[in-house]
Scaffold this motif. Structure first.
Motif, mmCIF file in Angstrom:
data_model
loop_
_atom_site.group_PDB
_atom_site.id
_atom_site.type_symbol
_atom_site.label_atom_id
_atom_site.label_comp_id
_atom_site.label_asym_id
_atom_site.label_seq_id
_atom_site.Cartn_x
_atom_site.Cartn_y
_atom_site.Cartn_z
ATOM 1 N N MET A 71 0.851 -1.164 0.000
ATOM 2 C CA MET A 71 0.000 0.000 0.000
ATOM 3 C C MET A 71 0.899 1.230 0.000
ATOM 4 O O MET A 71 1.883 1.301 0.721
ATOM 5 C CB MET A 71 -0.915 -0.019 1.235
ATOM 6 N N GLU A 72 0.553 2.187 -0.775
ATOM 7 C CA GLU A 72 1.307 3.432 -0.872
ATOM 8 C C GLU A 72 1.134 4.260 0.411
ATOM 9 O O GLU A 72 0.101 4.192 1.072
ATOM 10 C CB GLU A 72 0.782 4.197 -2.080
ATOM 11 N N ALA A 73 2.138 5.053 0.750
ATOM 12 C CA ALA A 73 2.129 5.806 2.010
ATOM 13 C C ALA A 73 0.950 6.761 2.109
ATOM 14 O O ALA A 73 0.282 6.836 3.143
ATOM 15 C CB ALA A 73 3.446 6.559 2.174
ATOM 16 N N SER A 74 0.664 7.502 1.054
ATOM 17 C CA SER A 74 -0.444 8.464 1.126
ATOM 18 C C SER A 74 -1.790 7.750 1.214
ATOM 19 O O SER A 74 -2.690 8.201 1.920
ATOM 20 C CB SER A 74 -0.416 9.409 -0.070
ATOM 21 N N THR A 75 -1.930 6.625 0.535
ATOM 22 C CA THR A 75 -3.171 5.854 0.617
ATOM 23 C C THR A 75 -3.361 5.281 2.009
ATOM 24 O O THR A 75 -4.469 5.310 2.553
ATOM 25 C CB THR A 75 -3.151 4.704 -0.412
ATOM 26 N N PRO A 120 6.879 9.877 8.439
ATOM 27 C CA PRO A 120 6.996 10.044 6.989
ATOM 28 C C PRO A 120 7.079 8.705 6.261
ATOM 29 O O PRO A 120 7.781 7.791 6.689
ATOM 30 C CB PRO A 120 8.295 10.838 6.829
ATOM 31 N N GLY A 121 6.323 8.592 5.196
ATOM 32 C CA GLY A 121 6.389 7.406 4.343
ATOM 33 C C GLY A 121 5.893 6.123 4.974
ATOM 34 O O GLY A 121 6.233 5.037 4.532
#
Length: 101
Positions: A1-5, A67-68
């Motif tokens: 899963m992407e960090a922003s998602t 972050p991230g």
């Protein structure tokens, strides 16, 4: 899963749980007036769900900080503490209502 998602999903879950648990906590607060509970059980019935309305969203929000981040950190344990308060509060309110009937 992407960090922003991941962070969007976790923050959305935190806000959703907070809203529903506050409404449920206020209902339990009113229903406790109809019981004859005293001491710890009265406190649990009145405040248990409201305490969980703080701990469960805090578990979501704080576990996504950094972050991230793509997975929750160790503060996700706050969810389990909140779940314990939720179960204790609902059971004490329910038992109090059954005994008052």
């Amino acid at each position: 899963m992407e960090a922003s998602t991941f962070s969007e999903t976790v923050f959305r879950a935190g806000h959703g749980h907070a809203g529903i648990l506050i409404i449920l906590g206020l209902i339990c607060l009113m229903l406790t007036e109809a019981t004859s509970l005293t001491g710890f059980w009265e406190w649990s019935s009145r405040a248990g769900v409201l305490v969980s309305a703080i701990l469960i969203p805090a578990g979501f929000f704080l576990s996504a900080l950094g972050p991230g981040r793509t997975a929750p950190n160790r503060l996700i344990v706050l969810l389990w503490g909140g779940a314990g308060f939720l179960v204790t509060g609902l059971i004490s309110c329910g038992v109090g209502l059954i005994l008052a009937a």
